[in-house]
Scaffold this active site. Sequence first.
Site, PDB file in Angstrom:
ATOM      1  CG  HIS A   1      -0.389   0.231   2.584  1.00  0.00           C
ATOM      2  ND1 HIS A   1       0.037   1.143   3.207  1.00  0.00           N
ATOM      3  CD2 HIS A   1      -0.291  -1.173   3.590  1.00  0.00           C
ATOM      4  CE1 HIS A   1       0.580   0.937   4.238  1.00  0.00           C
ATOM      5  NE2 HIS A   1       0.438  -0.492   4.486  1.00  0.00           N
TER       6      HIS A   1
ATOM      7  CG  ASP B   1      -2.551   3.961   2.906  1.00  0.00           C
ATOM      8  OD1 ASP B   1      -2.125   2.953   2.213  1.00  0.00           O
ATOM      9  OD2 ASP B   1      -3.709   4.228   3.710  1.00  0.00           O
TER      10      ASP B   1
ATOM     11  CG  ASP C   1       2.673  -0.064   8.166  1.00  0.00           C
ATOM     12  OD1 ASP C   1       2.225  -0.803   7.039  1.00  0.00           O
ATOM     13  OD2 ASP C   1       1.807   0.394   9.005  1.00  0.00           O
TER      14      ASP C   1
ATOM     15  CD  GLU D   1      -3.225  -1.514   5.558  1.00  0.00           C
ATOM     16  OE1 GLU D   1      -3.237  -2.478   6.077  1.00  0.00           O
ATOM     17  OE2 GLU D   1      -2.639  -0.457   5.964  1.00  0.00           O
ATOM     18  CD  GLU D   2      -1.615   2.142   7.597  1.00  0.00           C
ATOM     19  OE1 GLU D   2      -2.294   1.351   8.654  1.00  0.00           O
ATOM     20  OE2 GLU D   2      -0.483   1.617   7.536  1.00  0.00           O
TER      21      GLU D   2
ATOM     22  CD  GLU E   1       0.933  -4.402   5.665  1.00  0.00           C
ATOM     23  OE1 GLU E   1       1.722  -3.744   6.636  1.00  0.00           O
ATOM     24  OE2 GLU E   1      -0.130  -3.806   5.425  1.00  0.00           O
TER      25      GLU E   1
ATOM     26  CG  HIS F   1       0.414   2.870  12.671  1.00  0.00           C
ATOM     27  ND1 HIS F   1      -0.600   2.416  12.609  1.00  0.00           N
ATOM     28  CD2 HIS F   1       0.963   2.525  11.544  1.00  0.00           C
ATOM     29  CE1 HIS F   1      -1.144   1.688  11.718  1.00  0.00           C
ATOM     30  NE2 HIS F   1       0.025   1.756  10.785  1.00  0.00           N
TER      31      HIS F   1
END
Length: 374
Positions: free
Chosen positions: A75, A77, A101, A131-132, A160, A334
């Site tokens: 992903h 984003d 990530d 995705e987030e 991932e 994150h």
Amino acid sequence: MSSPNPTPLDLTLDGGALTARLVDFPSVSGDEQALADAVETALRGYPHLTVDRYGNNVVARTTLGRPERVLLAGHLDTVPIADNVPSHVEGDLLYGCGTSDMKSGVAVQLRLAATLPEPNRDLTFVFYDCEEVEAHRNGLGHLARERPDWLAADFAVLMEPSGAVVEGGCQGTLRAQIRLTGVRAHAARSWLGDNAIHHAAEVLTRLADYRPRRVEIDGLEYREGLNAVRIDGGVAGNVIPDECVVTVNFRYAPDRSEAEAEKHVREVFDGFELTVTDFAPGALPGLAQPAAQAFLEATGGQARAKFGWTDVARFSALGVPAVNYGPGDPNLAHKREEHCSLSAIAETEDGVGPGLTSCGAAPLIGGPDRPNLG
């Protein structure tokens, strides 16, 4: 959808430098267009790739007529930036939003797309948005519904963060609300009421006494869990509450279907009013598949169960076995101090690309003539 002059991406950069470039290209969920434009433009510069786009989702494929196809997905984003862009390097560590990530994984994808013109299996590279955030916005989900033929493959690798260890499949997840009722009354005359919050005691007792199941699938042990994650109740400091809601989350092994998971939760809370509010199916690891075995051998021969839900479940729903494998550390995802090892990025690229040529006569992806663009 594409902007006329997107900022270019140089796919001849090494994996670490390309990751830094991607991190410095802000792409918080919902704002991926500029990065999707740059990815599309960069990939269209390679004649061995067929490139398609749907929204801010870019798909590049080789069409060499190989008997098998392997798909790599990642992903574009990130979560909201936390004063951690632009990127910076400290020793072997690259810091910045999305380093772990999963822009390091995206960088590996882009490098492989550029440097494998004649793989021994056809390849598909999927770069998707959102995705987030909420599942209904997920770009891979949109492709699965609207362009499923673009995702056709014999085996898929979701890049991932996994610390460069193969993580097979994923758990399913189910959330449910248990509603408890009572009779409202003045707290000074509580005997005239019936306290709904007190009724939650039995729910919590059942959870405390619950013994989660462990199950082995394809040699991987999955551990289940059923937990209270929220309690809502109360009207005011002088009122006996007439309602209380306990929210529970069931993380279940991928050998259970959604229906079986719901049946189990209802059995645990038999006698209570229960409403399922959200669920997502798990994904079997599929490690018995030949392509999965070759991938596992090429990346060190070790695998572990994936605890949590990832988009491998979307591939599983399409009948494509999939694993999680990326250079980032999932424990750093994150975080404000998010970072990724530069050496891990290089090692992951070498494992997924030319390192796979060591798998007997039919390596998973690589070929002997992989050019060194760096």
